[in-house]
Design an enzyme around this catalytic site. Structure first.
Site, PDB file in Angstrom:
ATOM      1  N   ASP A   1      35.969  63.679  13.845  1.00 36.62           N
ATOM      2  CA  ASP A   1      35.120  64.516  12.976  1.00 36.62           C
ATOM      3  C   ASP A   1      34.331  63.645  12.012  1.00 36.62           C
ATOM      4  O   ASP A   1      34.800  62.604  11.560  1.00 36.62           O
ATOM      5  CB  ASP A   1      35.962  65.566  12.218  1.00 36.62           C
ATOM      6  CG  ASP A   1      37.138  64.989  11.444  1.00 36.62           C
ATOM      7  OD1 ASP A   1      37.790  64.059  11.958  1.00 36.62           O
ATOM      8  OD2 ASP A   1      37.385  65.454  10.318  1.00 36.62           O
TER       9      ASP A   1
ATOM     10  N   GLU B   1      40.326  65.128  10.161  1.00 32.46           N
ATOM     11  CA  GLU B   1      40.719  64.101   9.184  1.00 32.46           C
ATOM     12  C   GLU B   1      39.992  64.295   7.867  1.00 32.46           C
ATOM     13  O   GLU B   1      40.529  64.002   6.798  1.00 32.46           O
ATOM     14  CB  GLU B   1      40.428  62.696   9.750  1.00 32.46           C
ATOM     15  CG  GLU B   1      41.043  61.559   8.935  1.00 32.46           C
ATOM     16  CD  GLU B   1      40.193  61.090   7.763  1.00 32.46           C
ATOM     17  OE1 GLU B   1      40.726  60.398   6.887  1.00 32.46           O
ATOM     18  OE2 GLU B   1      38.985  61.434   7.703  1.00 32.46           O
TER      19      GLU B   1
END
Ligand code: ZN
Length: 430
Positions: free
Chosen positions: A105, A170
């Site tokens: 991400d 994350e």
């Protein structure tokens, strides 16, 4: 490891480096902001499968992880949260196992006119590759994969199990890494090539996210004093939070690894919304806050203090006194983590192995630093008893405009990773 062996590994990384750049370029073209990681993960899964790693792709489910320590609550659903892990099973099992972790991400790009080139059309200028996610942290995903490629090119595979992880979430919760633990992925050490300038992060702060919802009384602006302005009411509350930030950073509260940081814990008002009409006193305001925590700082006590500070400040305002703010903790509820506190033999051995690999690549000892951000390392270190080494390339403007990563640095990190794998896991003939 003898010198000839080391040189052969370094050269093998060089030989694969053009392919590594091509891989990184393609990976960075996938706009994998939160909720949009699927195409990037499909690309990673294809690359893992082509390397004959056993590839496990699954949808992260809140119900599977909500009961686990380290879980962070989320707003919205997880239908699109896909994790990918590629597993190498060693035949000989003579070495120590390893997790090579990276997150797929990336954070939003912000206003496009502030970028000098489109953020998801990566390009190279001299030593730098530009684009959102180049540094944070797709270069790390590339180095994890291509370190193994270099060894394979020499006819070797790790002599212990290795798990190559590409996780979601994350940047907001860490629930992707947590889902890997829940699924049973464990090893003797973890390496996470987050972009901290080829230093080893030996401590990281925790991160707390919360939202503050304020109400007001909407009246015509012509009689504003008879209403209550929810947006302006937020200003003293923000000031009170910044006073709390100041207290938390005081020397006597600092974790030893942060003794030299006068302001490691940052409180950021990251988002704000409110009101409906320019000539109406706003009846609502919501602002989002990120606050840092030291390793060892109790998360529940920190949350209580945030609530107390906001309620106390609200009591000073006539309308808020009777209509206190609603505080919603969502996203990061992340404790701090310090590898430097882990005095186990396995942690010492992992740091020493990385130090040797780094020295062979860079010609100088590994520098250690305490970072004022959080990473997924905490899941391995705090909840799986696994030392987590955060060590990755040099990048600039991560989370900013014109994010870029140094390719020479990526090459060195890939080399150090390959040497670390050879030492930590040992090698077996393919
Ligand atoms: Zn990152």
């Amino acid at each position: 490891m003898n010198t000839t062996h080391t040189t052969r590994i370094l050269n093998a990384v060089d030989a694969c480096f053009d392919a590594e750049i091509d891989f990184l370029m393609e990976l960075c073209a996938h706009p994998s902001t939160r909720g949009n990681e699927q195409s990037a993960q499909a690309f990673v899964a294809k690359e893992l499968t082509e390397r004959e790693l056993h590839t496990d792709t699954w949808n992260v489910k809140v119900k599977d992880i909500a009961h686990l320590p380290g879980f962070s609550p989320v707003l919205g659903d997880y239908d699109n949260a896909i994790n990918v892990v590629g597993t190498h099973r060693s035949r000989e099992q003579s070495g120590r196992s390893l997790i090579l972790n990276g997150h797929i991400d990336v954070v939003p790009v912000g206003p496009l006119d502030m970028w000098h080139a489109p953020p998801f059309e990566p390009h190279i200028e001299q030593d730098w590759m530009y684009g959102r996610g180049t540094g944070d942290m797709k270069a790390g995903i590339a180095s994890n994969l291509f370190a193994l490629d270099a060894l394979r090119q020499l006819g070797f595979a790790p002599a212990a199990d290795v798990f190559v992880q590409s996780v979601v979430e994350e940047e907001c919760t860490g629930n992707g890494a947590l889902a890997c633990l829940q699924r049973g992925y464990q090893a003797d050490a973890a390496l996470i090539p987050e972009p901290f300038n080829e230093n080893l992060a030996i401590a990281q702060v925790g991160t707390l996210w919360f939202q503050v919802h304020l109400k007001g009384i909407p009246v015509h602006a012509a009689v504003a004093s008879s209403g209550a302005n929810a947006i302006e009411a937020a200003i003293p509350l923000m000031a009170a939070l910044h006073e709390m930030e100041h207290r938390w950073n005081a020397l006597e509260h600092r974790h030893a690894a942060f003794a030299g940081h006068s302001h490691a814990l940052n409180l950021n008002i990251g988002k704000i919304a409110g009101g409906d009409w320019t000539s109406s006193v706003p009846s609502w305001c919501v602002f989002d806050v990120r606050m840092g925590l030291f390793p060892g700082q109790d998360l529940e006590a920190a949350k209580l203090e945030v609530e107390q500070v906001l309620r106390e400040s609200a009591r000073q305002q006539p309308f808020l006194r009777d209509h206190p703010p609603e505080i919603v903790f969502h996203g990061f509820q992340a404790a701090g983590y310090a590898l430097s506190d882990d005095t186990s033999r396995i942690a010492t051995a992992a740091i020493s192995a990385l130090d040797s690999a780094h020295q062979a690549t860079n010609g100088r000892p590994l520098e250690k630093m305490a970072i004022t951000a959080t990473t997924d390392a905490r899941f391995f270190g705090l909840y799986a008893n696994t030392p987590a080494l955060v060590y990755g390339p040099t990048a600039e403007a991560i989370h900013g405009f014109n994010e870029r990563v140094s390719l020479d640095s990526v090459r060195r990190i890939t080399q150090a990773t390959a040497l670390f794998i050879a030492d930590w896991c040992g090698l077996e003939k393919i």
